[in-house]
Design a protein around this motif. Structure first.
Motif: not given
Ligand code: ADP
Ligand code: MG
Length: 693
Positions: A274-275, A278, A281
């Protein structure tokens, strides 16, 4: 005066100047930054009447008598007297030498462990001369006396602690007023730090303990502040100056891959993905450190990350520290990416020319999506069509320069650095102050701690019997021989000979394989594949398999000469087993005698499986310098600050440094000339390195 040679000081001639060079002191300024190693004040000193056996302490007194004693076995004895009694100091070696060193009546501070032999005595004490101007009644004054690091060469030219005290007084008197402040006044006020001149004077000749603390704090802050400032600019130059890539899509292939895994990702793996997602992106390039203990499942995280880049139309590179590991990653990636229409290639140093050319061409043309390799990836002629992501496995083995070179290969690709060396948080903050950190803090479910035993080499037959039993049950084993350097021929020979014994004798009914660094790339690949497929039962290997190798069916690890390995290495080696559901075992086979430190290492391994605990012990044993290899990390050396102990100061210095860096868009627009001047003077070369790193 500050930048002139120390030879201009009264009391320093050519000989002393030469000897000082050996400890890095050339100019008066260098001398002022040559700090005492410790200090002596009344509170450290024991009076002779209060001595007890086995006490380790310091005694101050006058030399009453000294000379050579004994018959055939000579010794040098010195008797030291204070107001309360007499203590003997004894040397059994270099007797003639010591007899020239001391004179009757001089005042000494001697330190060591007290024993009792008729009288109280200390054998081979550390000593410092105190009897210059008035130090003789040191006992009665509240003075604090600096003791300087010396060496044989320095003592020979009279630069023992006493000699240093004299020249330091001289240097301070002449030059302290010339010192340029290195920290802005506003910062000093905020942080309650004394000015530089005061600090330098007091570090040498403190009036009180409070003065000394203030001086040390100020000088430590100085070092930490500039270290962090460098990191702040390094981080910014990576993020700010270059535009990175926005990876917009998470496509079907990424989802398919995750769905096709034979296991569910742990919540820690999901969290770090997830990190990472992020970061990817965002337009600014990712610079992320992924930390996770041995076996925590970093590889699959790397794989998903690489696939994200590929799905956005970019190439990914994965760099490993050894060929074996690169080859293994290549096999894993190929297997796991099957059916997803991703082309994986391998690039390592030992490939044949034609093969290599073909690989290079596929990287250039963009036909290769994933490039797995060793440092061959960053050497010379590798042209990527459009490198979007670089993953570096086991970062602690790469220098800053290598990391830099790989980053430069693309148009600022995203970077994910993976390491199994668990570093306490404040340290990773410093060492990788320019990286964001993600931590995998859980192991996949069902892992059992590896049962670890420390055994003498006399027990080898029993161990082999155990290994045989495990192998009979269909499990696999590693037997590791130390080969600290791949060039150590004798060790290599030992491994090869042992291999023969095992093959013909110990495990005659089983298949035994051999693996070492001198083998050709395809030979290694074959052996690894055979072991992975279960066609080899026992793998005799050197430490080439230390990192990363993953064969979950292997459950026994035997490490020969375990006393010769460092803690992280043992932890890594042991981490080759315990990767599946079965109970796993590790035998540390030690050859005696073993050093005290060696015993602590073996003991630690047998009592814990936790990489963080092991790293902490290692840090204590080796100290931060060794732990990181300052040279490798590309960071400036710290003289007085200690990144382990001075955590609180480090955090304050970091806040100040990052705040300053964020106000100041370009290093050259520093409002603050104080900082700028000092930064450029002292840290320029480091900064050049930092910019690319
Ligand atoms: P390391 O972090 O040391 O590089 P690896 O990535 O080699 O660890 O993973 C170790 C083993 O754990 C591999 O066999 C891998 O397939 C397995 N593994 C990884 N993630 C999981 C998971 N979530 N559940 C079960 N097994 C996993
Ligand atoms: Mg790994």
């Amino acid at each position: 005066m500050l930048n002139t040679s120390v030879q201009f000081l009264k009391g320093i001639g050519e000989k002393r100047a030469e000897s000082l060079k050996e400890v890095g002191v050339r100019t008066v300024l260098d001398l002022l930054y040559y700090f005492p190693r410790r200090y002596l004040d009344r509170s450290h000193i024991t009076r002779i009447k209060d001595l007890r056996e086995d006490l380790t302490t310091t005694i101050v007194g006058q030399v009453r008598l000294c000379g050579i004693a004994g018959g055939r076995k000579k010794r040098f004895v010195l008797s030291l007297q204070d107001d309360t009694g007499v203590l003997n100091c004894v040397w059994f070696n270099r007797v003639q030498y010591w007899s020239r060193i001391f004179t009757r009546g001089e005042t000494l501070a001697v330190s060591g462990k007290v024993s009792h032999f008729g009288n109280y005595q200390i054998v081979h004490p550390d000593f410092d001369r105190l009897s210059d101007n008035g130090d003789s009644n040191f006992q009665n004054t509240g003075r604090i006396i600096p003791l300087y690091p010396s060496s044989d060469t320095l003592s020979r030219v009279g630069l023992d602690s006493r000699g240093f005290r004299r020249v330091q007084r001289e240097a301070l008197a002449g030059s302290v007023q010339e010192l340029q402040e290195t920290l802005p006044e506003s910062l000093r006020k905020r942080q309650e730090l004394v000015d530089l001149r005061t600090a330098i004077s007091s570090i040498h000749f403190p009036e009180s303990k409070m003065d000394l603390v203030a001086a040390r704090t100020r000088l430590k802050f100085d070092e930490l502040f500039y270290l962090e400032l460098m990191l702040a600019y390094r981080k910014r130059s990576v993020e700010g100056a270059n535009k990175g890539i926005e990876f917009r899509k998470v496509g079907a292939r990424t989802r398919d891959l995750i769905a096709s895994l034979p296991y569910e990702l742990t919540s820690a793996q999901k969290k770090v993905l997830h990190e990472i997602r992020a970061d990817m992106k965002q337009e600014s390039p990712m610079n992320r450190l992924l930390q996770g203990d041995v076996g925590s499942g970093k590889t699959v995280v790397a794989l998903v990350t690489m696939l994200m880049a590929i799905e956005n139309g970019f190439q990914s590179a994965l760099m490993a520290p050894t060929e074996i590991l690169a080859e293994q990653h290549y096999l894993t990636m190929t297997e796991m990416l099957q059916g997803l229409n991703v082309a994986v290639v391998l690039l390592v140093g030992s490939q044949k020319k034609a093969e290599r050319e073909a690989v290079l061409e596929s990287i250039r043309s963009g036909q290769a999506d994933v490039v797995v390799g060793t440092h061959a990836l960053i050497q010379g002629k590798v042209d990527y069509k459009n490198l979007g992501l670089t993953v570096i496995d086991e970062q602690h083995r790469f220098g800053v320069m290598q990391r830099a070179a790989l980053i430069e290969k693309g148009r600022t690709p995203d970077v994910l650095v993976m390491t199994a060396t668990p570093i306490p948080r404040t340290l990773s903050m410093t060492l990788y102050g320019d990286l964001d950190v993600s931590i995998i803090d859980e192991l996949p479910p069902g892992r059992k701690p590896i049962k670890t035993y420390w055994r003498s080499d006399k027990k080898r037959n029993e161990i082999y019997r155990f290994v045989r039993e495990q192998v009979e049950q269909g499990e696999q084993a590693y037997i590791i021989f130390p080969l600290i350097e791949e060039s150590e021929k004798i060790d290599l020979q030992a491994a090869v000979e042992n291999f023969e014994t095992m093959r013909q004798d110990v495990f005659a009914r089983r298949t035994v394989g051999l693996l070492h660094g001198r083998m050709k790339s395809d030979e290694k690949e074959t052996v690894m594949r055979e072991f992975k497929n279960g066609n080899i039962d026992v793998l005799v290997s050197t430490t080439v398999i230390e990192v990363g190798v993953n064969v979950p069916n292997a459950t026994v690890m035997v490490i020969e000469n375990a006393e010769r390995f460092g803690l992280p290495q043992l932890h890594q080696l042991r981490g080759r087993v315990g990767r599946g559901q079965q109970e796993s075992y590790c035998f540390l086979v030690a050859h005696y005698p073993i050093s005290a430190e060696g015993k602590v290492r073996l003991d630690t391994l047998t009592t814990t499986n936790d990489g963080f605990k092991i790293a902490e012990v290692d840090l204590k044993l080796r100290g931060p310098g060794e732990f990181f290899g300052t040279k490798q990390s590309g960071l400036p050396e710290l003289k007085i600050a200690d990144i382990v102990k001075d955590t609180e100061l480090l955090i304050r210095a970091r806040e100040e440094a990052f705040a300053l860096a964020s106000q100041d868009k370009q290093i050259l627009d520093f409002e603050n000339t104080t900082v700028r001047t000092h930064f450029f003077k002292k840290y320029r070369d480091k900064f050049e390195l930092a910019k690319v790193g």
